[in-house]
Structure formats: structure tokens, C-alpha cells
Design an enzyme around this catalytic site. Structure first.
Site, mmCIF file in Angstrom:
data_model
loop_
_atom_site.group_PDB
_atom_site.id
_atom_site.type_symbol
_atom_site.label_atom_id
_atom_site.label_comp_id
_atom_site.label_asym_id
_atom_site.label_seq_id
_atom_site.Cartn_x
_atom_site.Cartn_y
_atom_site.Cartn_z
ATOM 1 N N CYS A 102 63.724 -9.674 -0.170
ATOM 2 C CA CYS A 102 62.929 -10.864 -0.520
ATOM 3 C C CYS A 102 62.955 -11.917 0.581
ATOM 4 C CB CYS A 102 63.443 -11.473 -1.820
ATOM 5 S SG CYS A 102 63.345 -10.364 -3.248
ATOM 6 N N CYS A 113 66.854 -7.180 -8.274
ATOM 7 C CA CYS A 113 66.631 -6.079 -9.205
ATOM 8 C C CYS A 113 65.793 -5.011 -8.507
ATOM 9 C CB CYS A 113 65.925 -6.574 -10.464
ATOM 10 S SG CYS A 113 65.508 -5.252 -11.621
ATOM 11 N N CYS A 116 62.487 -4.231 -10.705
ATOM 12 C CA CYS A 116 61.417 -5.241 -10.627
ATOM 13 C C CYS A 116 61.070 -5.599 -9.186
ATOM 14 C CB CYS A 116 61.839 -6.506 -11.374
ATOM 15 S SG CYS A 116 62.147 -6.261 -13.137
ATOM 16 N N CYS A 127 66.860 -4.248 -18.596
ATOM 17 C CA CYS A 127 66.901 -3.561 -19.888
ATOM 18 C C CYS A 127 65.705 -2.620 -20.023
ATOM 19 C CB CYS A 127 66.899 -4.578 -21.023
ATOM 20 S SG CYS A 127 67.010 -3.829 -22.664
#
Length: 336
Positions: A102, A113, A116, A127
Site C-alpha cells: 500500500c 489483509c 482484501c 472472516c
């Protein structure tokens, strides 16, 4: 067929004869079901919160960082960029936590993550049941989702229990409803037991102010790894997630405290000399341009979320004088 269909259309009208009992069951059932669906919806469709642009490197720093090949030089660039940021945790090797994917400096409790492909503020876990990251923006919704699903399964199992007992004692007159009663009780009971363990674990995490990631890998402060570094006591830990107004605690509405980038911290390991220097150095605190990277997490009374005091310590000749003066003060006290 799901629990809702079987309970409403196959079991409830057949095995319950009293109209008043049916009305009470339907009201409580739909109330718990609506809260369950609302919390589940908010958990799924609330986007994970990402760090603000202030944690991104400037264009010049990013170009310089990419040109540097030595890790020491890269860390120097990151330290210079992080001097004005509210960051108190580092990697296990005492380096600035930086996400190459990022291209930003990670705030405290922030993690990348892989599912994601973003950095998530106060990330707890990804989850698969909600197909979303559970973190700062939706952790309250996730807890409420677990709680209402727990109550939902408990209610179904409890209301069917008496007829489940009649099934085994051959007292249930409606033979075509026997399978429905058997299925409802076992499914509701199994889900209740499995969700209860998960909900109890996350209640324990809230009381300790930890995420699932921090349970397995404690955050590293100046004094080393400290699993209780963000814990402020059970009551304040609870308010940090659910907010100050208790009337909103049971509603899936965002009321968590803070911005997700800066969290109250407390010193668990602190020597007397640091305590004396900290108390005598308050007049020298400043939020000017020549701020350095924080050398230790702030105590509860010093944090900006719990008090109005300034957080940053200016480094320079004045700080050295204060430190030396503090040491002299300690020696004189011991001799006298």
C-alpha cells in the site's frame, strides 16, 4: 429449508395450540431475527477502514525510498516521515512498520489483509462467513452479529425443547411435525454451542482491548512486546468499542471511540527514572516542527483520546538538560 421457514410454517402452527403463546413467540422471534439480520448486514457491507493520507509517504520520500537499497537508509527515511505521526509500535526488530504493497506507514494496530489487499485499521481478522475484514469500522457490528445470532438460536432451541422431550416420550400427537422438531432443536443447539465459544472469546478480547492478531503476536513498544499495551481497564476498553452512550450499545450503529489511527496506550513496564523525567519534562513538551519519532508509548493521562495534554516530546539540548537535571534530583533525594 432454513430455520426461519421450518419454525414459522411447519412447527409453530402445528405443535402450539394456544394463540397467545403463538403471538408471544412470533414477536420475540422476529425481534431477534431483525436485529440478527441488521447486524449481519452491517458487518458485511461496512467497508474496512484504511489509514488516512497523512500516513502515505510524500512523492519525494517515496522516490528516495525506492532508490535506496540499504535497509538502514530506508528506515531513516521512514523515521523522518513518521516523526509527526501518532505511532508508538514498531516491528519486532524495532523498525518502522511500513507496507510496501500500500506504500504507507502503518498506524498502530493496522495490518495488511491479503484477501482484501488493503491495510485495515485495527484489523482483527478476515472472516470468510461475512466475506469481509473485521476491524475498527465494523468490529462492534461483528460482536452484535454474534450476540443476536446466539440469542436467535437459543430462542429457537428453548421454545422447541418441550416438544423435543415429548417427541422422545411419544407424547407428540402430530406425527408429521416430529422431523421438524428434531431438526430444529439439533441445528439450533449446535449453532448455539459453536457461536457461544466464538462470542465468549471476543468478549474476552474486548475486556483486554486486544485483537485476534495481537493475541498471537503482541505489539512491540519501546520496552519490548507488551500484550497489555492498549488495555485501559475493562470499563474503558468496553467504551472504546461500544462508545460512551449506552443507549446505542445494542444497536448496529457506529459509536466506537477514536479515529482508528491513534489509540490510548499505557506503560506497563516503566522504570522510576523514566517516570521522574516524564513528570519533570512536561513544560518542554511541544508539537512544533522539529518533532522526533516517539520513543515510548504514552501513559493513559498523556494520551490525546483521554486527556488534552500534548503528546510529543521535543528532542534537543533542553531535553538533555532536563534529563541530566532529573538524574541529579534523584541522586540528591537518595542521599538525603
Amino acid at each position: 429449508m432454513d430455520l426461519l421457514t421450518i419454525y414459522l410454517f411447519f412447527s409453530l402452527p402445528v405443535i402450539i395450540s394456544s394463540t397467545a403463546e403463538k403471538v408471544v413467540y412470533l414477536v420475540v422471534f422476529h425481534l431477534s431475527f431483525v436485529m440478527f439480520v441488521w447486524s449481519y448486514w452491517k458487518t458485511i457491507f461496512t467497508s474496512p477502514a484504511s489509514p488516512s493520507t497523512e500516513f502515505c509517504l510524500s512523492k519525494a520520500d517515496k522516490e528516495q525510498y525506492e532508490k535506496e537499497e540499504r535497509p538502514e537508509s530506508q528506515q531513516e527515511i521512514l523515521r523522518r516521515a513518521a516523526k509527526d505521526l501518532p505511532i508508538y509500535t514498531t516491528t519486532a526488530s524495532r523498525a518502522i512498520r511500513y507496507c510496501d504493497r500500500c506504500q504507507l506507514i502503518k498506524p498502530d494496530r493496522c495490518h495488511h489483509c491479503s484477501a482484501c489487499d488493503i491495510c485495515v485499521l485495527k484489523m482483527d481478522h478476515h472472516c470468510p462467513w461475512v466475506n469481509n475484514c473485521v476491524g475498527f469500522s465494523n468490529y462492534k457490528f461483528f460482536l452484535l452479529f454474534l450476540m443476536y445470532s446466539l440469542l436467535y438460536c437459543l430462542f429457537v432451541a428453548a421454545t422447541v425443547l418441550q416438544y423435543f422431550i415429548k417427541f422422545w416420550t411419544n407424547e407428540l400427537s402430530h406425527t408429521h411435525a416430529k422431523f421438524h422438531v428434531l431438526f430444529l432443536f439439533f441445528v439450533a443447539a449446535m449453532f448455539f454451542i459453536s457461536i457461544l465459544s466464538l462470542f465468549s472469546y471476543h468478549c474476552w478480547l474486548v475486556g483486554k482491548n486486544r485483537s485476534t492478531i495481537e493475541t498471537f503476536r503482541a505489539p512491540t513498544f519501546r520496552n519490548g512486546p507488551d500484550k497489555n499495551g492498549f488495555s485501559l481497564g475493562c470499563s474503558k476498553n468496553l467504551r472504546e468499542v461500544f462508545g460512551d452512550e449506552k443507549k446505542y450499545w445494542l444497536l448496529p450503529i457506529f459509536t466506537s471511540l477514536g479515529d482508528g489511527c491513534n489509540f490510548p496506550t499505557r506503560l506497563v513496564i516503566m522504570d522510576p527514572e523514566q517516570l521522574t523525567v516524564s513528570s519533570q519534562n512536561e513544560p518542554a513538551k511541544s508539537s512544533g516542527a522539529n518533532q522526533s519519532f516517539p520513543t515510548r508509548p504514552l501513559s493513559e493521562s498523556q494520551n490525546r483520546l483521554l486527556a488534552s495534554e500534548s503528546q510529543w516530546v521535543e528532542s534537543g539540548p533542553e531535553e538533555e538538560n532536563v534529563k541530566s537535571g532529573a538524574k541529579k534530583h534523584i541522586i540528591v533525594s537518595l542521599e538525603s
